[in-house]
Design a protein around this motif. Structure first.
Motif, PDB file in Angstrom:
ATOM      1  N   ASN A   1      -3.768  -8.829   7.342  1.00  0.00           N
ATOM      2  CA  ASN A   1      -4.752  -8.635   6.287  1.00  0.00           C
ATOM      3  C   ASN A   1      -5.619  -7.403   6.541  1.00  0.00           C
ATOM      4  O   ASN A   1      -5.943  -6.666   5.615  1.00  0.00           O
ATOM      5  CB  ASN A   1      -5.631  -9.882   6.167  1.00  0.00           C
ATOM      6  CG  ASN A   1      -5.834 -10.304   4.732  1.00  0.00           C
ATOM      7  OD1 ASN A   1      -5.293  -9.693   3.831  1.00  0.00           O
ATOM      8  ND2 ASN A   1      -6.620 -11.339   4.542  1.00  0.00           N
ATOM      9  N   THR A   2      -5.983  -7.184   7.809  1.00  0.00           N
ATOM     10  CA  THR A   2      -6.784  -6.009   8.158  1.00  0.00           C
ATOM     11  C   THR A   2      -6.020  -4.730   7.871  1.00  0.00           C
ATOM     12  O   THR A   2      -6.581  -3.751   7.370  1.00  0.00           O
ATOM     13  CB  THR A   2      -7.183  -6.071   9.647  1.00  0.00           C
ATOM     14  OG1 THR A   2      -7.843  -7.308   9.898  1.00  0.00           O
ATOM     15  CG2 THR A   2      -8.091  -4.928  10.012  1.00  0.00           C
ATOM     16  N   PHE A   3      -4.736  -4.742   8.184  1.00  0.00           N
ATOM     17  CA  PHE A   3      -3.889  -3.582   7.919  1.00  0.00           C
ATOM     18  C   PHE A   3      -3.845  -3.270   6.431  1.00  0.00           C
ATOM     19  O   PHE A   3      -3.950  -2.106   6.018  1.00  0.00           O
ATOM     20  CB  PHE A   3      -2.472  -3.839   8.463  1.00  0.00           C
ATOM     21  CG  PHE A   3      -1.509  -2.737   8.163  1.00  0.00           C
ATOM     22  CD1 PHE A   3      -1.618  -1.515   8.799  1.00  0.00           C
ATOM     23  CD2 PHE A   3      -0.494  -2.918   7.241  1.00  0.00           C
ATOM     24  CE1 PHE A   3      -0.731  -0.486   8.524  1.00  0.00           C
ATOM     25  CE2 PHE A   3       0.397  -1.904   6.960  1.00  0.00           C
ATOM     26  CZ  PHE A   3       0.281  -0.687   7.604  1.00  0.00           C
TER      27      PHE A   3
ATOM     28  N   VAL B   1      -6.128  -4.042   4.189  1.00  0.00           N
ATOM     29  CA  VAL B   1      -7.443  -3.566   3.764  1.00  0.00           C
ATOM     30  C   VAL B   1      -7.605  -2.095   4.133  1.00  0.00           C
ATOM     31  O   VAL B   1      -8.120  -1.293   3.338  1.00  0.00           O
ATOM     32  CB  VAL B   1      -8.568  -4.427   4.380  1.00  0.00           C
ATOM     33  CG1 VAL B   1      -9.932  -3.805   4.147  1.00  0.00           C
ATOM     34  CG2 VAL B   1      -8.524  -5.836   3.815  1.00  0.00           C
ATOM     35  N   ILE B   2      -7.139  -1.706   5.316  1.00  0.00           N
ATOM     36  CA  ILE B   2      -7.193  -0.302   5.725  1.00  0.00           C
ATOM     37  C   ILE B   2      -6.339   0.551   4.792  1.00  0.00           C
ATOM     38  O   ILE B   2      -6.745   1.639   4.376  1.00  0.00           O
ATOM     39  CB  ILE B   2      -6.769  -0.149   7.200  1.00  0.00           C
ATOM     40  CG1 ILE B   2      -7.821  -0.785   8.111  1.00  0.00           C
ATOM     41  CG2 ILE B   2      -6.563   1.319   7.563  1.00  0.00           C
ATOM     42  CD1 ILE B   2      -7.409  -0.890   9.555  1.00  0.00           C
TER      43      ILE B   2
ATOM     44  N   ILE C   1      -2.685  -8.298  -1.270  1.00  0.00           N
ATOM     45  CA  ILE C   1      -3.769  -8.987  -0.556  1.00  0.00           C
ATOM     46  C   ILE C   1      -4.098 -10.316  -1.234  1.00  0.00           C
ATOM     47  O   ILE C   1      -4.261 -11.345  -0.561  1.00  0.00           O
ATOM     48  CB  ILE C   1      -5.026  -8.085  -0.479  1.00  0.00           C
ATOM     49  CG1 ILE C   1      -4.783  -6.920   0.477  1.00  0.00           C
ATOM     50  CG2 ILE C   1      -6.247  -8.890  -0.038  1.00  0.00           C
ATOM     51  CD1 ILE C   1      -5.889  -5.875   0.484  1.00  0.00           C
TER      52      ILE C   1
END
Length: 75
Positions: free
Chosen positions: A2-4, A6-7, A68
């Motif tokens: 998920n962080t990837f 968002v980036i 996402i």
């Protein structure tokens, strides 16, 4: 994961803004002589190309948002 995403979304959003600003700047540099000339000028071609990049990056950002949301719905 998920962080990837968002980036990637932030990068796509920044790329969209950069392409938009560069396209507007190229459009504003169009002179009256270029407007009266024959065929597309170099600045109008650049402006069109930047706006095409903006549409691409905008679509990419929307696709990332959909991924996402899909990933958030599965957890």
């Amino acid at each position: 994961m998920n962080t990837f995403l968002v980036i990637l979304l932030i990068a796509a959003m920044i790329a969209t803004v950069v392409a938009l600003v560069r396209g507007i700047v190229a459009f504003l540099r169009t002179t009256e002589a270029e407007l009266k000339g024959d065929g597309p000028s170099a600045s109008s071609v650049k402006s069109n190309k930047m706006m095409q990049f903006r549409i691409f990056f905008q679509a990419l950002a929307i696709l990332i948002v959909v991924v996402i949301m899909f990933a958030a719905g599965r957890t």
